[in-house]
Design an enzyme around this catalytic site. Sequence first.
Site, short mmCIF file in Angstrom:
data_model
loop_
_atom_site.label_atom_id
_atom_site.label_comp_id
_atom_site.label_asym_id
_atom_site.label_seq_id
_atom_site.Cartn_x
_atom_site.Cartn_y
_atom_site.Cartn_z
N LYS A 137 -59.25 -18.72 3.05
CA LYS A 137 -59.43 -17.26 3.08
C LYS A 137 -59.10 -16.65 1.74
O LYS A 137 -58.16 -17.08 1.06
CB LYS A 137 -58.52 -16.64 4.14
N LYS A 220 -65.46 -12.03 7.03
CA LYS A 220 -64.34 -11.33 7.69
C LYS A 220 -64.31 -9.89 7.19
O LYS A 220 -63.67 -9.58 6.17
CB LYS A 220 -63.03 -12.04 7.38
P1 13P Z 1 -54.77 -8.04 10.02
O1 13P Z 1 -55.53 -8.38 11.26
O2 13P Z 1 -53.32 -7.72 10.27
O3 13P Z 1 -55.49 -7.01 9.19
O4 13P Z 1 -54.69 -9.35 9.15
C1 13P Z 1 -55.83 -10.11 9.02
C2 13P Z 1 -55.87 -10.71 7.70
O5 13P Z 1 -55.93 -11.91 7.56
C3 13P Z 1 -55.87 -9.80 6.53
O6 13P Z 1 -56.18 -10.52 5.38
#
Ligand code: 13P
Length: 342
Positions: A137, A220
Amino acid sequence: MNLAELNKVALAMVASGKGLLAADESGGTIKKRFDAIGVESTENSRRDYREMLFRSADAMSNAISGVILYDETIWQNAADGTPLVKLIEQAGAIPGIKVDEGTQALPGCPGELVTVGLDKLAERLAKYHARGARFAKWRAVIDIGQGIPSMTAIHVNAHALARYAALCQQAQIVPIVEPEVLMDGDHDIDRCVEVTTQVLHETFQQLRIQRVALEGMILKPNMAISGKKSKTQASVREVAEKTVRMLKQCVPAAVPGIAFLSGGQSDLDATAHLDAMNRIGGLPWPLTFSYGRALQAAPQQAWAGKADNVGAGQQAFTHRARMNSLASNGEWTTNQENQKAA
Ligand code: 13P
């Protein structure tokens, strides 16, 4: 690069009824979360907390396809010496890793940020792959405010996302591409749609230029949503309709799946919005969750750092994971929401 294998992992990450647990809080962020529940953040308390989540057998096997880890966690062992990565694999989920190194001020663009971490990324990815990570990620952050975002911030962040994604695929790791438009401002939902549309177009343009195979990635994004400080808060239905319309306009059908961030929405809003979108249906990609706060706020409260509360923490996590699993199929009901985990 073996694209068929990358595609297989990407599809498993968005398998029906499953989504991702974002447990990749940096040292600073997990300390903030622990401060809120009165727990000291130490290597052991962070380990104990995450071990509690990963040993939630029901949630991990039935609702969670993969877990995003932080660098410290991917190298940690459970109290009995089992690597935490193995716990995740044994539950049938896929280990993943956050590889960006946070944000820095963007020169020439007051108030704006650029995500860093490309230096030596190829070497780090090889080590993470050897440890079991099959996806990664990278989060870019775009803020909405007076005169921002600038085209500069959108461009440099999209460019870095694509560079990261290309390096991941070369290392046989599925990149989660996360361009997050923050919901912190006082803007309305239409301004969020306008900015997110621009950000997604620029991101896919950069992915194309840098030859990232769309079949081997997961997007995402944020949802189309009113800023937290906006006087007008869009309804669940409006969020769902505007998000779906926006994504259809920006995201190629070749992308295997979309897994939303929760971004500071309440637990119930995050679930309700996902459910409403999936009830609309007829989409070219599965829509699921990759939530951090919206999956973990409840178990953190229930656990509060006490060994005696591990069962309660696991129950709270299992309940939220189940509710979001239902929402990922458009099958969530208030009835089920109110039947707390048995
Ligand atoms: P949140 O769902 O708390 O926004 O976190 C997800 C995430 O991985 C942010 O980078």
